[in-house]
Design a protein around this motif. Structure first.
Motif, PDB file in Angstrom:
ATOM      1  N   ARG A   1      -0.675  -2.732   9.925  1.00  0.00           N
ATOM      2  CA  ARG A   1       0.074  -2.668   8.565  1.00  0.00           C
ATOM      3  C   ARG A   1       0.575  -1.232   8.587  1.00  0.00           C
ATOM      4  NH1 ARG A   1       0.056  -3.394   2.617  1.00  0.00           N
ATOM      5  NH2 ARG A   1      -0.371  -5.711   3.541  1.00  0.00           N
ATOM      6  N   GLU A   2       0.127  -0.330   9.687  1.00  0.00           N
ATOM      7  CA  GLU A   2       1.039   1.048   9.245  1.00  0.00           C
ATOM      8  C   GLU A   2       1.936   0.684  10.007  1.00  0.00           C
ATOM      9  OE1 GLU A   2      -3.706   0.901   7.795  1.00  0.00           O
ATOM     10  OE2 GLU A   2      -2.350   0.115   9.779  1.00  0.00           O
TER      11      GLU A   2
ATOM     12  N   GLY B   1       3.563  -1.522  11.023  1.00  0.00           N
ATOM     13  CA  GLY B   1       4.906  -2.517   9.917  1.00  0.00           C
ATOM     14  C   GLY B   1       5.538  -1.503   9.202  1.00  0.00           C
ATOM     15  N   GLU B   2       4.802  -0.821   8.326  1.00  0.00           N
ATOM     16  CA  GLU B   2       4.849   0.867   6.775  1.00  0.00           C
ATOM     17  C   GLU B   2       5.576   1.148   7.471  1.00  0.00           C
ATOM     18  OE1 GLU B   2       1.517  -0.523   3.901  1.00  0.00           O
ATOM     19  OE2 GLU B   2       1.215   1.342   5.395  1.00  0.00           O
ATOM     20  N   PHE B   3       5.654   2.196   8.509  1.00  0.00           N
ATOM     21  CA  PHE B   3       6.171   2.894   9.570  1.00  0.00           C
ATOM     22  C   PHE B   3       7.645   2.471  10.103  1.00  0.00           C
ATOM     23  CE2 PHE B   3       7.519   5.315  13.105  1.00  0.00           C
ATOM     24  CZ  PHE B   3       6.720   6.952  12.690  1.00  0.00           C
ATOM     25  N   LEU B   4       8.116   1.148  10.594  1.00  0.00           N
ATOM     26  CA  LEU B   4       9.071   0.779  10.660  1.00  0.00           C
ATOM     27  C   LEU B   4      10.577   0.137   9.724  1.00  0.00           C
ATOM     28  CD1 LEU B   4       8.178  -1.008  13.747  1.00  0.00           C
ATOM     29  CD2 LEU B   4       8.809   0.547  13.980  1.00  0.00           C
ATOM     30  N   SER B   5       8.765   0.214   9.057  1.00  0.00           N
ATOM     31  CA  SER B   5      10.065  -0.119   7.568  1.00  0.00           C
ATOM     32  C   SER B   5      10.559   0.950   6.574  1.00  0.00           C
ATOM     33  CB  SER B   5       9.264  -0.951   6.123  1.00  0.00           C
ATOM     34  OG  SER B   5       8.531  -2.009   6.895  1.00  0.00           O
ATOM     35  N   GLY B   6       9.470   2.223   6.794  1.00  0.00           N
ATOM     36  CA  GLY B   6      10.135   3.378   6.448  1.00  0.00           C
ATOM     37  C   GLY B   6      11.972   3.987   7.505  1.00  0.00           C
ATOM     38  N   ALA B   7      11.498   4.235   8.605  1.00  0.00           N
ATOM     39  CA  ALA B   7      12.682   4.632   9.221  1.00  0.00           C
ATOM     40  C   ALA B   7      13.868   2.621   9.113  1.00  0.00           C
ATOM     41  CB  ALA B   7      12.391   4.112  10.806  1.00  0.00           C
ATOM     42  N   LEU B   8      13.946   2.348   9.255  1.00  0.00           N
ATOM     43  CA  LEU B   8      14.969   0.955   9.119  1.00  0.00           C
ATOM     44  C   LEU B   8      15.629   1.609   7.558  1.00  0.00           C
ATOM     45  CD1 LEU B   8      13.199  -2.225  10.651  1.00  0.00           C
ATOM     46  CD2 LEU B   8      15.291  -0.808  10.990  1.00  0.00           C
ATOM     47  N   ALA B   9      14.802   1.459   6.789  1.00  0.00           N
ATOM     48  CA  ALA B   9      15.441   1.883   5.149  1.00  0.00           C
ATOM     49  C   ALA B   9      16.225   2.929   5.827  1.00  0.00           C
ATOM     50  CB  ALA B   9      14.241   1.784   4.007  1.00  0.00           C
ATOM     51  N   GLY B  10      15.142   4.343   5.089  1.00  0.00           N
ATOM     52  CA  GLY B  10      15.841   5.706   5.834  1.00  0.00           C
ATOM     53  C   GLY B  10      17.481   5.460   6.550  1.00  0.00           C
ATOM     54  N   ALA B  11      17.154   4.954   7.904  1.00  0.00           N
ATOM     55  CA  ALA B  11      18.615   4.548   8.801  1.00  0.00           C
ATOM     56  C   ALA B  11      19.633   3.646   8.126  1.00  0.00           C
ATOM     57  CB  ALA B  11      18.190   3.761   9.502  1.00  0.00           C
ATOM     58  N   MET B  12      19.819   2.746   6.902  1.00  0.00           N
ATOM     59  CA  MET B  12      20.398   2.432   6.205  1.00  0.00           C
ATOM     60  C   MET B  12      21.523   2.526   5.357  1.00  0.00           C
ATOM     61  SD  MET B  12      18.528  -1.116   6.708  1.00  0.00           S
ATOM     62  CE  MET B  12      19.570  -2.580   6.297  1.00  0.00           C
TER      63      MET B  12
ATOM     64  N   ILE C   1       8.112   8.635   8.450  1.00  0.00           N
ATOM     65  CA  ILE C   1       6.009   9.838   8.475  1.00  0.00           C
ATOM     66  C   ILE C   1       6.381   9.518   6.355  1.00  0.00           C
ATOM     67  CG2 ILE C   1       5.296  12.104   8.308  1.00  0.00           C
ATOM     68  CD1 ILE C   1       7.123  11.932  10.701  1.00  0.00           C
ATOM     69  N   GLU C   2       7.201  10.073   5.463  1.00  0.00           N
ATOM     70  CA  GLU C   2       7.081  10.356   4.394  1.00  0.00           C
ATOM     71  C   GLU C   2       6.779   8.880   3.846  1.00  0.00           C
ATOM     72  OE1 GLU C   2      10.024  11.254   0.410  1.00  0.00           O
ATOM     73  OE2 GLU C   2       9.865  12.112   2.572  1.00  0.00           O
ATOM     74  N   LEU C   3       6.891   7.493   4.178  1.00  0.00           N
ATOM     75  CA  LEU C   3       6.973   6.456   3.612  1.00  0.00           C
ATOM     76  C   LEU C   3       5.551   5.915   4.268  1.00  0.00           C
ATOM     77  CD1 LEU C   3      10.015   4.258   3.022  1.00  0.00           C
ATOM     78  CD2 LEU C   3       8.807   5.758   1.293  1.00  0.00           C
ATOM     79  N   GLY C   4       4.905   5.980   5.667  1.00  0.00           N
ATOM     80  CA  GLY C   4       3.622   5.386   6.190  1.00  0.00           C
ATOM     81  C   GLY C   4       2.494   6.268   5.912  1.00  0.00           C
ATOM     82  N   THR C   5       3.500   7.980   5.117  1.00  0.00           N
ATOM     83  CA  THR C   5       2.113   8.683   4.852  1.00  0.00           C
ATOM     84  C   THR C   5       1.614   8.705   3.644  1.00  0.00           C
ATOM     85  OG1 THR C   5       2.499  10.528   6.493  1.00  0.00           O
ATOM     86  CG2 THR C   5       1.467  10.810   4.242  1.00  0.00           C
TER      87      THR C   5
ATOM     88  N   ALA D   1       1.440  14.574  -0.286  1.00  0.00           N
ATOM     89  CA  ALA D   1       0.935  14.429   1.058  1.00  0.00           C
ATOM     90  C   ALA D   1       2.106  14.093   2.156  1.00  0.00           C
ATOM     91  CB  ALA D   1      -0.489  13.375   1.908  1.00  0.00           C
ATOM     92  N   ALA D   2       2.724  12.657   1.438  1.00  0.00           N
ATOM     93  CA  ALA D   2       3.532  12.854   1.676  1.00  0.00           C
ATOM     94  C   ALA D   2       5.200  13.870   2.499  1.00  0.00           C
ATOM     95  CB  ALA D   2       4.196  11.186   1.089  1.00  0.00           C
ATOM     96  N   GLY D   3       5.574  13.937   1.578  1.00  0.00           N
ATOM     97  CA  GLY D   3       5.960  15.835   1.267  1.00  0.00           C
ATOM     98  C   GLY D   3       6.196  16.314   2.061  1.00  0.00           C
ATOM     99  N   ILE D   4       4.902  16.504   2.367  1.00  0.00           N
ATOM    100  CA  ILE D   4       4.017  17.591   2.718  1.00  0.00           C
ATOM    101  C   ILE D   4       4.460  17.541   5.172  1.00  0.00           C
ATOM    102  CG2 ILE D   4       2.355  19.305   3.758  1.00  0.00           C
ATOM    103  CD1 ILE D   4       1.660  19.662   0.825  1.00  0.00           C
ATOM    104  N   ALA D   5       3.507  16.398   5.121  1.00  0.00           N
ATOM    105  CA  ALA D   5       3.992  15.372   6.875  1.00  0.00           C
ATOM    106  C   ALA D   5       5.250  15.424   7.183  1.00  0.00           C
ATOM    107  CB  ALA D   5       3.265  14.236   6.325  1.00  0.00           C
ATOM    108  N   SER D   6       5.656  15.222   6.417  1.00  0.00           N
ATOM    109  CA  SER D   6       7.332  15.127   6.661  1.00  0.00           C
ATOM    110  C   SER D   6       7.902  16.341   6.796  1.00  0.00           C
ATOM    111  CB  SER D   6       8.795  13.593   5.791  1.00  0.00           C
ATOM    112  OG  SER D   6       8.994  14.047   4.196  1.00  0.00           O
TER     113      SER D   6
END
Length: 349
Positions: free
Chosen positions: A52-53, A55-66, A123-127, A173-178
């Motif tokens: 799951r982790e 999958g969420e990481f890749l989903s965030g990356a693809l969504a951000g790029a598009m 990183i943000e959405l996955g975190t 946490a998501a904002g700080i990590a990213s």
């Protein structure tokens, strides 16, 4: 001297040693054969990609790029208006960029922006997803068992997580990590966008920034960035989750449609941006102030400078352009993110 014997224990599944003795008439050159099976790396990678982790990481990356590929011109106009470069309105800034740099000027710094947004959103959405699940599980466990207590004489302190919002904590946490991971890319993107004549491409920008300030120059403005990110990120994720749940309960639905995700995401971005926008203005001033020959020493000084020169209204200079960028960006990101999760996490729904 006494005889010394050494013994080595090796798991059978990890190492197999096969010794074969051959007859003198055997034509093979070596009488021994050693078999060392290696772990199945491909299988391990396949199993990891199904988690799951990941999958969420890749989903965030693809969504951000598009999202960034679609909205790059709005990002360019917004950055110029926030730092006070060029025209003070959206249409004027748009015409000025076209006149000076052509259509490609609207995508100035977009290469570094794409390199920045892919890891940032991943990183943000996955975190966010991971911390939200961890906090929810921790609250459930503490509710099922007695909460930890600290006894100091007659004073008894009970620790509980029930007052904490898992979504708010996960958003912070998501904002700080990213931010910590991707801040240097944000600095590069702003330099390429604001001063393309000084930083014409990525390699020259990296060389000049390092020459002028070393590694620390890539983290210029990190403190105000973190200060500004906390309220924005916390509010952004909290508003999205709250509005999504409230809407689903009101409509008696289990999930939102794509159009509803777009709307809810846009409204959450608008709310978060409005609350934290003065900090965003101060942050941008600190990051690119050196380019204009005047750099406030800290965030409070930057805010005071804006109020002194432009009044309170100056704290929201470029707010309309920011909302014009943030609202569609937030909506499209959530829409793409949820869509990619449906594809990549279909077996874990």
């Amino acid at each position: 001297m006494e005889d010394i014997y050494g013994v080595m224990m090796v798991p059978k599944e990890e190492l197999q040693l096969q010794l074969k003795l051959h007859s003198v008439s055997d034509n093979k050159s070596s009488p021994f054969q050693l078999l060392l099976p290696f772990p199945d790396v491909g299988r391990a990678l396949q199993d990891m990609m199904k988690t799951r982790e990941v999958g969420e990481f890749l989903s965030g990356a693809l969504a951000g790029a598009m999202t960034k590929a679609i909205l790059a011109p709005l990002e360019t106009i917004r950055t110029r208006m926030v730092v006070g470069v060029g025209s003070k309105n959206i249409s004027g800034s748009f015409a000025q960029i076209i006149e000076q740099q052509g259509w490609q000027g609207l995508w100035a710094g977009n290469a570094i922006n794409m390199l920045r947004i892919v890891p940032t959103q991943a990183i943000e959405l996955g975190t966010f997803e991971h911390v939200k699940r961890a906090m929810t599980l921790a609250q459930e466990k503490w509710n099922q068992t007695e909460s930890p207590k600290l006894q100091i004489g007659d004073l008894s302190l009970t620790f509980s997580l029930s007052w904490l919002s898992p979504v708010a904590v996960a958003g912070a946490a998501a904002g700080i990590a990213s931010t910590l991971a991707c801040h240097p890319l944000e600095v590069l993107k702003d330099r390429l966008t604001v001063s393309p004549e000084v930083y014409p491409n990525l390699s020259i920008a990296v060389q000049r920034i390092y020459r002028d300030g070393g590694i620390g120059a890539f983290y210029s403005g990190i403190q105000p960035t973190l200060i500004g990110m906390l309220p924005y990120s916390t509010c952004y994720y909290f508003m999205y989750e709250t509005m999504k749940k409230s809407y689903c309960l009101a409509r008696k639905k289990e999930s939102l449609s794509r159009a509803e995700m777009l709307l809810v995401g846009a409204l959450s971005g608008l709310t978060a941006s409005t609350i934290s926008y003065p900090l965003e203005v101060a942050r941008k001033r600190l990051m690119v102030g050196a380019l204009q020959g005047k750099c406030p020493p800290h965030m409070a000084a930057a805010l005071a400078e804006v109020v002194r020169e432009e009044g309170v209204v100056g704290l929201y200079r470029g707010w309309a352009a920011s909302c014009l960028k943030v609202m569609p960006s937030s909506g499209i990101t959530w829409m793409f993110y949820e869509a990619w999760k449906d594809i990549l996490l279909v077996d874990r729904r």
